[in-house]
Design a protein around this motif. Sequence first.
Motif, PDB file in Angstrom:
ATOM      1  N   MET A  74       0.823  -1.168   0.000  1.00  0.00           N
ATOM      2  CA  MET A  74       0.000   0.000   0.000  1.00  0.00           C
ATOM      3  C   MET A  74       0.880   1.249   0.000  1.00  0.00           C
ATOM      4  O   MET A  74       1.916   1.288   0.607  1.00  0.00           O
ATOM      5  N   VAL A  99       2.066   4.944   0.948  1.00  0.00           N
ATOM      6  CA  VAL A  99       1.996   5.677   2.202  1.00  0.00           C
ATOM      7  C   VAL A  99       2.327   7.153   2.051  1.00  0.00           C
ATOM      8  O   VAL A  99       2.584   7.828   3.023  1.00  0.00           O
ATOM      9  N   LEU A 138     -10.760   6.250   5.010  1.00  0.00           N
ATOM     10  CA  LEU A 138      -9.446   5.615   4.886  1.00  0.00           C
ATOM     11  C   LEU A 138      -8.578   6.050   6.051  1.00  0.00           C
ATOM     12  O   LEU A 138      -8.848   7.077   6.689  1.00  0.00           O
ATOM     13  N   ALA A 139      -7.524   5.299   6.329  1.00  0.00           N
ATOM     14  CA  ALA A 139      -6.603   5.648   7.398  1.00  0.00           C
ATOM     15  C   ALA A 139      -5.999   7.025   7.126  1.00  0.00           C
ATOM     16  O   ALA A 139      -5.552   7.293   6.007  1.00  0.00           O
ATOM     17  N   TYR A 185      -2.703   8.253   4.660  1.00  0.00           N
ATOM     18  CA  TYR A 185      -2.318   7.200   3.716  1.00  0.00           C
ATOM     19  C   TYR A 185      -3.056   7.367   2.394  1.00  0.00           C
ATOM     20  O   TYR A 185      -4.262   7.610   2.370  1.00  0.00           O
ATOM     21  N   VAL A 191      -4.145   5.053  -0.619  1.00  0.00           N
ATOM     22  CA  VAL A 191      -4.392   3.607  -0.630  1.00  0.00           C
ATOM     23  C   VAL A 191      -4.516   3.087  -2.065  1.00  0.00           C
ATOM     24  O   VAL A 191      -5.273   3.621  -2.869  1.00  0.00           O
ATOM     25  N   GLY A 215      -1.582  -3.092   8.189  1.00  0.00           N
ATOM     26  CA  GLY A 215      -1.760  -1.662   7.989  1.00  0.00           C
ATOM     27  C   GLY A 215      -2.103  -0.991   9.301  1.00  0.00           C
ATOM     28  O   GLY A 215      -2.003  -1.599  10.371  1.00  0.00           O
ATOM     29  N   PRO A 216      -2.534   0.259   9.254  1.00  0.00           N
ATOM     30  CA  PRO A 216      -2.819   1.015  10.473  1.00  0.00           C
ATOM     31  C   PRO A 216      -3.953   0.424  11.308  1.00  0.00           C
ATOM     32  O   PRO A 216      -4.042   0.688  12.500  1.00  0.00           O
ATOM     33  N   TYR A 217      -4.821  -0.380  10.696  1.00  0.00           N
ATOM     34  CA  TYR A 217      -5.930  -0.985  11.436  1.00  0.00           C
ATOM     35  C   TYR A 217      -5.729  -2.479  11.648  1.00  0.00           C
ATOM     36  O   TYR A 217      -6.693  -3.240  11.747  1.00  0.00           O
ATOM     37  N   TYR A 272      -6.581  -0.761   5.757  1.00  0.00           N
ATOM     38  CA  TYR A 272      -6.460   0.685   5.550  1.00  0.00           C
ATOM     39  C   TYR A 272      -7.807   1.397   5.593  1.00  0.00           C
ATOM     40  O   TYR A 272      -7.896   2.572   5.243  1.00  0.00           O
ATOM     41  N   LYS A 312     -11.151   2.320   8.061  1.00  0.00           N
ATOM     42  CA  LYS A 312     -11.621   2.350   9.453  1.00  0.00           C
ATOM     43  C   LYS A 312     -13.089   1.913   9.518  1.00  0.00           C
ATOM     44  O   LYS A 312     -13.999   2.720   9.423  1.00  0.00           O
TER      45      LYS A 312
END
Length: 100
Positions: free
Chosen positions: A1, A3, A24-25, A28, A30, A65-67, A86, A88
């Motif tokens: 992905m 960034v 989306l995060a 980022y 995506v 990823g962040p999640y 990526y 939420k």
Amino acid sequence: MSVENDSSQVLAADATSSLPTFPLAPGYRVNVRSGPGTNYSIIDVLPAGGYVTIRCQCPGTNISGPYGTTNIWDCIGNGRFVSDAYVKTGSDGYVAGRCA
């Protein structure tokens, strides 16, 4: 992905849609792929600060990823997939029906 940080655009959600829409995060950009995995080609890149409408979800390549780390991929349109890592969604599991 991808960034890279680009907060200049926000993807507009279809206001008439009854499908769930999620952010989306933050920070980022995506990658959108042609299928549910990194072995599929990148066909688009969503901007930082964007939103996606999840039409259905399916298993694919494991992504961190962040999640978190997940194998769930979100179909955001015909032949357009992003990793749920990526997005939420507020859940570690499926939040939409399975793709056929």
